[in-house]
Design a protein around this motif. Sequence first.
Motif, PDB file in Angstrom:
ATOM      1  N   ARG A 539       0.849  -1.208   0.000  1.00  0.00           N
ATOM      2  CA  ARG A 539       0.000   0.000   0.000  1.00  0.00           C
ATOM      3  C   ARG A 539       0.878   1.249   0.000  1.00  0.00           C
ATOM      4  NH1 ARG A 539      -4.999   1.573   3.141  1.00  0.00           N
ATOM      5  NH2 ARG A 539      -4.501   3.620   3.977  1.00  0.00           N
ATOM      6  N   ASP A 540       0.551   2.159  -0.890  1.00  0.00           N
ATOM      7  CA  ASP A 540       1.322   3.434  -0.914  1.00  0.00           C
ATOM      8  C   ASP A 540       0.368   4.602  -0.676  1.00  0.00           C
ATOM      9  OD1 ASP A 540       0.354   4.727  -3.442  1.00  0.00           O
ATOM     10  OD2 ASP A 540       1.115   2.811  -4.311  1.00  0.00           O
ATOM     11  N   ARG A 541       0.982   5.760  -0.519  1.00  0.00           N
ATOM     12  CA  ARG A 541       0.140   6.956  -0.309  1.00  0.00           C
ATOM     13  C   ARG A 541       0.363   7.933  -1.463  1.00  0.00           C
ATOM     14  NH1 ARG A 541      -0.419   7.740   5.903  1.00  0.00           N
ATOM     15  NH2 ARG A 541      -0.348   5.557   6.500  1.00  0.00           N
ATOM     16  N   GLY A 542       0.551   7.349  -2.629  1.00  0.00           N
ATOM     17  CA  GLY A 542       0.781   8.164  -3.818  1.00  0.00           C
ATOM     18  C   GLY A 542      -0.504   8.789  -4.333  1.00  0.00           C
ATOM     19  N   PRO A 543      -0.464   9.298  -5.558  1.00  0.00           N
ATOM     20  CA  PRO A 543      -1.659   9.980  -6.098  1.00  0.00           C
ATOM     21  C   PRO A 543      -2.749   9.001  -6.545  1.00  0.00           C
ATOM     22  CG  PRO A 543       0.122   9.998  -7.704  1.00  0.00           C
ATOM     23  CD  PRO A 543       0.681   9.364  -6.480  1.00  0.00           C
ATOM     24  N   GLY A 544      -2.392   7.735  -6.624  1.00  0.00           N
ATOM     25  CA  GLY A 544      -3.395   6.763  -7.136  1.00  0.00           C
ATOM     26  C   GLY A 544      -3.510   6.884  -8.649  1.00  0.00           C
ATOM     27  N   LEU A 545      -4.556   6.282  -9.159  1.00  0.00           N
ATOM     28  CA  LEU A 545      -4.734   6.304 -10.625  1.00  0.00           C
ATOM     29  C   LEU A 545      -6.230   6.403 -10.908  1.00  0.00           C
ATOM     30  CD1 LEU A 545      -2.476   6.004 -12.775  1.00  0.00           C
ATOM     31  CD2 LEU A 545      -3.257   3.639 -13.074  1.00  0.00           C
ATOM     32  N   PRO A 546      -6.632   7.317 -11.801  1.00  0.00           N
ATOM     33  CA  PRO A 546      -8.066   7.411 -12.098  1.00  0.00           C
ATOM     34  C   PRO A 546      -8.611   6.094 -12.673  1.00  0.00           C
ATOM     35  CG  PRO A 546      -6.769   9.059 -13.346  1.00  0.00           C
ATOM     36  CD  PRO A 546      -5.809   8.245 -12.562  1.00  0.00           C
ATOM     37  N   GLU A 547      -9.905   5.892 -12.480  1.00  0.00           N
ATOM     38  CA  GLU A 547     -10.536   4.589 -12.819  1.00  0.00           C
ATOM     39  C   GLU A 547     -10.246   4.096 -14.250  1.00  0.00           C
ATOM     40  OE1 GLU A 547     -12.227   1.114 -13.109  1.00  0.00           O
ATOM     41  OE2 GLU A 547     -11.831   2.145 -11.197  1.00  0.00           O
ATOM     42  N   PRO A 548     -10.465   4.929 -15.272  1.00  0.00           N
ATOM     43  CA  PRO A 548     -10.246   4.355 -16.617  1.00  0.00           C
ATOM     44  C   PRO A 548      -8.841   3.810 -16.799  1.00  0.00           C
ATOM     45  CG  PRO A 548     -10.616   6.750 -16.724  1.00  0.00           C
ATOM     46  CD  PRO A 548     -10.846   6.345 -15.314  1.00  0.00           C
ATOM     47  N   ASP A 590      -9.351   4.934   2.578  1.00  0.00           N
ATOM     48  CA  ASP A 590      -9.208   5.895   3.673  1.00  0.00           C
ATOM     49  C   ASP A 590      -8.154   6.969   3.359  1.00  0.00           C
ATOM     50  OD1 ASP A 590      -7.139   4.189   3.575  1.00  0.00           O
ATOM     51  OD2 ASP A 590      -7.042   3.768   5.737  1.00  0.00           O
ATOM     52  N   GLY A 591      -7.866   7.191   2.110  1.00  0.00           N
ATOM     53  CA  GLY A 591      -6.859   8.216   1.770  1.00  0.00           C
ATOM     54  C   GLY A 591      -6.371   8.016   0.362  1.00  0.00           C
ATOM     55  N   PRO A 592      -5.410   8.845  -0.063  1.00  0.00           N
ATOM     56  CA  PRO A 592      -4.906   8.703  -1.426  1.00  0.00           C
ATOM     57  C   PRO A 592      -4.059   7.439  -1.572  1.00  0.00           C
ATOM     58  CG  PRO A 592      -3.637  10.345  -0.236  1.00  0.00           C
ATOM     59  CD  PRO A 592      -4.722   9.909   0.702  1.00  0.00           C
ATOM     60  N   GLY A 593      -3.799   7.084  -2.806  1.00  0.00           N
ATOM     61  CA  GLY A 593      -2.882   5.948  -3.063  1.00  0.00           C
ATOM     62  C   GLY A 593      -3.586   4.664  -3.478  1.00  0.00           C
ATOM     63  N   LEU A 594      -2.735   3.753  -3.831  1.00  0.00           N
ATOM     64  CA  LEU A 594      -3.237   2.450  -4.311  1.00  0.00           C
ATOM     65  C   LEU A 594      -2.744   1.341  -3.400  1.00  0.00           C
ATOM     66  CD1 LEU A 594      -2.627   2.502  -8.182  1.00  0.00           C
ATOM     67  CD2 LEU A 594      -4.801   2.762  -7.003  1.00  0.00           C
ATOM     68  N   THR A 595      -3.541   0.283  -3.349  1.00  0.00           N
ATOM     69  CA  THR A 595      -3.059  -0.934  -2.666  1.00  0.00           C
ATOM     70  C   THR A 595      -3.102  -2.082  -3.671  1.00  0.00           C
ATOM     71  OG1 THR A 595      -3.873  -0.212  -0.540  1.00  0.00           O
ATOM     72  CG2 THR A 595      -3.462  -2.571  -0.782  1.00  0.00           C
ATOM     73  N   PHE A 596      -1.919  -2.664  -3.912  1.00  0.00           N
ATOM     74  CA  PHE A 596      -1.847  -3.859  -4.774  1.00  0.00           C
ATOM     75  C   PHE A 596      -1.853  -5.088  -3.870  1.00  0.00           C
ATOM     76  CE2 PHE A 596      -1.083  -2.400  -9.082  1.00  0.00           C
ATOM     77  CZ  PHE A 596      -0.820  -1.054  -8.882  1.00  0.00           C
TER      78      PHE A 596
END
Length: 607
Positions: A539-548, A590-596
């Motif tokens: 899990r990171d607290r990066g910007p994440g990625l928009p859905e598409p 619960d915040g920004p970022g993605l969890t792989f």
Amino acid sequence: MVFLLYGGIRPTLSRRIILWLFTFGLALCQGGALAQERQPVRIGVLAYSGSEAALADWSHVTAHLDKALPAYHFSLGFYDVKGLEAAVDRQEVSFVITNGGHYVSLEAEYGVSRIATLETPDAVSPEQAIGSAVIARAARHDLAVLADLKGKRLAAVSPDAFGGYLVAVREFRRAGIEPEYDMGSIEFVGFPMQRVVQAVADGRADAGIVRACLLETMARNGLVDLADFKVLSPRPVAGFNCGLSSELYPDWLIATTRATDRRLAGAVATALLSVPPTPDGFSWGVPADYRSVHELYRELKTGPYTYLRETTLSGLARRYWHFLLIGFLAFAGWVIHVVRVEYLVYVRTAELRRALTARDEAEVRMREHQEQAEHLSRLSILGEMSGTLAHELNQPLTTISNYAQSLLRRQASGRLTPEAVEEAGTSIAAQAERAGGILRRIRGFSRKRAAVRDRQLLADIVQEAVAMFSGMLAHAPPVTVDNQLDAGAMVEADALQVEQVLLNLLKNAADAVKGLPQERHRIEVGLSREGAWYRVSVRDRGPGLPEPQRARLFEAFFTTKPDGMGLGLSICKTIVEAHGGRLWADANADGPGLTFTFTLPAHDTSA
Ligand code: ADP
């Protein structure tokens, strides 16, 4: 005394009856009174044409013997072939009078032994007396030799008649004809033998087998005209004045049985030899040689030599050819079926093998490509991380260098104490170990090799990946590991591949937080269990990625980085799925970022 053999080759009927009455009456008169005191002796006679005719033929014998041997009373018993054999077997008779053909069978089967052979005026000698004539109508110009009878209709008295059948069969065989198979038909008309002549004359048969001299006797008696008939394959024999198609064989004979008293046998033989010739020239002589009859039977494989027929393959083949044909056809059908099935199996197997080979080759190629891609991916991660590798290695090397110089300076100034040497040595060793560890991991990770799976502790694999990640990146974000697994949580996995997945995810996480405030530089790795699965999350607290874009994360060559290849995640997915697990990405709730998160099947004992 007169001899009249079956088929009537001898005197006329009227003479026969008169003679029969005379001899029979004589026998009654002479023997009747003495019969009480005399020892009875029975002579078995082969009677083809009925007992009356036979009695007329042979009663002179009993009459003469009764006279010559007054202690005995001789009587005749009349039998057919089988009946005479049974009488000998039951010891009903002490002597037998029969033809040469029947004699050799009795000799072989019951041990009868000849004591005198008939001598007849028509015979060349006692050994050359009986033969066969194969006759046809004189008008049949298509018939001249025995071979002409192939496919024609043949008449004969009986299949076991000697002069009336077997003697001629031998000649047919020599002419290349097997009567049983090559004739159009064979009709056995039965005795008396004149019936054969009648069948030929009527046209019911194309040809007939008769005893030699029968035709001449019938002609003499005015029953046929010799000119109406001809003998096929005529065989002139000096001294034999009848038409003949065969060899000549020994004449009739009288023989003793095994049970006959030897002295009686001798007395009978002597008495018979002393019988003066009859007015017609018949008498008894010393026993003839019957080897020629043996040879005939052996050649025909009949009589005492029937066993030869049973045991020869060609004989069996001839006899059972229809069964053999059916058997052969069935066998041929079976062979064709087996060959066809084998061929089909062969063709299908070859097709299957080709298909399998093609599939195997495709699989092998795919695996090689996969390994190639994984290897490239590892090198790519290393390449991306090795920008800071020099810096990483520089640190321990600088520290080592500093300690070494400090030791040299102290040495020069005379301030080198054992404590200082120990401190510097320990630090140098630790830093060298650190540098060595970094290099060792990189070398192991970058090696090109085939996948190897074995049981591993999942926590160890994760720790190793995290250590490598932290060791190689100078400004790697701190990684925390939250391990909720039991101590012995095992997976059946290729450790290097799983490390590669983790390194990819950690590196992507590090890339995601690059340039963000320090508090977001935190990567959390979680280990947990869910049923039969272990879950590993990054899990990171990066910007994440928009859905598409998130939907395309695992596509090959999808990248948002200017220098990215877009291969890392697609290879990770392939690796995880090859281990039987799944890989996916969720936006943090619960915040920004993605969890792989990826799963692997649990392989420890509690699974
Ligand atoms: P590459 O890193 O070479 O681009 P990857 O397959 O590893 O290839 O990643 C594909 C893309 O997925 C990246 O370019 C990035 O846009 C996106 N991505 C991967 N991990 C993250 C992450 N943790 N946060 C945001 N985006 C990510």
